[in-house]
Every structure is written in C-alpha cells, then in structure tokens.
Design a protein around this motif. Structure first.
Motif, PDB file in Angstrom:
ATOM      1  N   THR A   3     -43.414  28.981  49.076  1.00 46.93           N
ATOM      2  CA  THR A   3     -42.679  29.615  47.985  1.00 46.93           C
ATOM      3  C   THR A   3     -42.227  28.537  47.017  1.00 46.93           C
ATOM      4  O   THR A   3     -41.659  27.524  47.430  1.00 46.93           O
ATOM      5  CB  THR A   3     -41.452  30.383  48.523  1.00 46.93           C
ATOM      6  N   HIS A   4     -42.502  28.744  45.735  1.00 44.51           N
ATOM      7  CA  HIS A   4     -42.158  27.779  44.692  1.00 44.51           C
ATOM      8  C   HIS A   4     -41.410  28.468  43.562  1.00 44.51           C
ATOM      9  O   HIS A   4     -41.441  29.689  43.438  1.00 44.51           O
ATOM     10  CB  HIS A   4     -43.425  27.144  44.099  1.00 44.51           C
ATOM     11  N   THR A   5     -40.779  27.670  42.719  1.00 45.83           N
ATOM     12  CA  THR A   5     -40.159  28.159  41.494  1.00 45.83           C
ATOM     13  C   THR A   5     -40.927  27.561  40.322  1.00 45.83           C
ATOM     14  O   THR A   5     -41.088  26.346  40.246  1.00 45.83           O
ATOM     15  CB  THR A   5     -38.681  27.734  41.419  1.00 45.83           C
ATOM     16  N   THR A  11     -39.531  31.740  37.580  1.00 44.95           N
ATOM     17  CA  THR A  11     -39.731  32.810  38.560  1.00 44.95           C
ATOM     18  C   THR A  11     -40.218  32.232  39.879  1.00 44.95           C
ATOM     19  O   THR A  11     -40.837  31.170  39.930  1.00 44.95           O
ATOM     20  CB  THR A  11     -40.759  33.844  38.050  1.00 44.95           C
ATOM     21  N   LYS A  12     -39.937  32.958  40.965  1.00 52.16           N
ATOM     22  CA  LYS A  12     -40.416  32.563  42.297  1.00 52.16           C
ATOM     23  C   LYS A  12     -41.848  33.066  42.456  1.00 52.16           C
ATOM     24  O   LYS A  12     -42.185  34.159  42.006  1.00 52.16           O
ATOM     25  CB  LYS A  12     -39.546  33.191  43.385  1.00 52.16           C
ATOM     26  N   GLN A  14     -45.607  32.648  45.223  1.00 51.61           N
ATOM     27  CA  GLN A  14     -46.218  32.187  46.469  1.00 51.61           C
ATOM     28  C   GLN A  14     -47.518  31.462  46.147  1.00 51.61           C
ATOM     29  O   GLN A  14     -48.253  31.878  45.237  1.00 51.61           O
ATOM     30  CB  GLN A  14     -46.534  33.384  47.372  1.00 51.61           C
ATOM     31  N   CYS A  23     -46.442  29.285  37.935  1.00 49.03           N
ATOM     32  CA  CYS A  23     -46.924  30.602  38.360  1.00 49.03           C
ATOM     33  C   CYS A  23     -48.254  30.900  37.664  1.00 49.03           C
ATOM     34  O   CYS A  23     -48.676  30.171  36.764  1.00 49.03           O
ATOM     35  CB  CYS A  23     -45.892  31.682  38.041  1.00 49.03           C
TER      36      CYS A  23
END
Length: 139
Positions: A3-5, A11-12, A14, A23
């Motif tokens: 999980t990253h930002t 936004t979060k 995967q 993202c």
C-alpha cells in the motif's frame, strides 16, 4: 501487495512493487514532469550526453560517458564501489562482533587453518565450537 500514497494526488493505492510512487492516474503526469525537467536541464547545458568525452573528477583522466548517471571513469567507479563494500562489511562486523586476538605456537597457524577447512569450518567457528565443548565438559 504493497500500500502506497501517491506523491502527486495523495490517494492510497495498491501495487506489487515496493517502490511505487504514483497511482495509475498520476503516472503519466509524473512522466511529463520528468521529461520537462530533463528538457530544462538539457537547455541549460547541465546534462551530459552519453558517448561524450569527460574528464574524471577523481583521477583527471579523460573517459567516455556510457550511462546517464555516470560521474567518473570506470576504474575510479570500481575503486569507490569496493571501498563502500569494505566500509559496509567493517561496520557490520564492528556492530555485531567482539574482537579477540590470540597467539598460537610457530607453525601451528597453518595446521589450525587446514584442520578447520577439513571440518568445513572457519577458524572462528572451530574455536567457538571448541570453547562450547570445553564449557559443556568442564562446568
């Protein structure tokens, strides 16, 4: 999955990579920003072209640039890399081990090394094993 930002929109998300920064929606935006930064650097004359001749800042010898991130000649690069490895190994050893020096009679050192090798042990491991056995038998 990790999980990253996203570093652009926050936004979060995967990703299977542990190094993802953007993202799905912001990846193209990030590429546009990287390209823009590169064009500005190139226009300012700060980028170094692959295949160009440069002077090594360490040994002052000319070398041909083979990659965009190359900062010095191959020989100096190898020397710096080996220094980093030696420093990392020394730091690990210093943090995790205590040093003991001991003497053996003349001519016994090579015999001790050969015996340790015949037992598939290092000299360190041989001595540690011998001390453990001694403690068991003489407690």
């Amino acid at each position: 999955m990790f999980t990253h930002t996203c570093q652009i929109c926050g936004t979060k998300f995967q990703s299977q990579s542990n190094r993802a920064k953007y993202c799905v929606y912001c990846r193209d935006k990030a590429q546009v920003l990287r390209n823009k930064a590169y064009k500005e650097k190139k226009a300012a004359g700060l980028s170094i072209a692959v295949g160009s001749e440069q002077i090594c800042p360490i040994c002052n010898q000319p070398y041909t640039v083979t990659s965009g991130s190359q900062k010095c000649c191959k020989n100096c690069q190898k020397k710096q890399e080996s220094k980093r490895k030696v420093a990392a190994n020394a730091k690990h050893t210093k943090e995790n081990y205590d040093f003991i020096s001991f003497y053996v009679p003349k001519g016994q050192r090579d015999k001790l090394k050969a015996y340790a090798k015949s037992q598939n042990l290092s000299v360190n491991k041989l001595i540690q094993t011998a001390l453990e056995e001694y403690r068991k038998n003489h407690s």
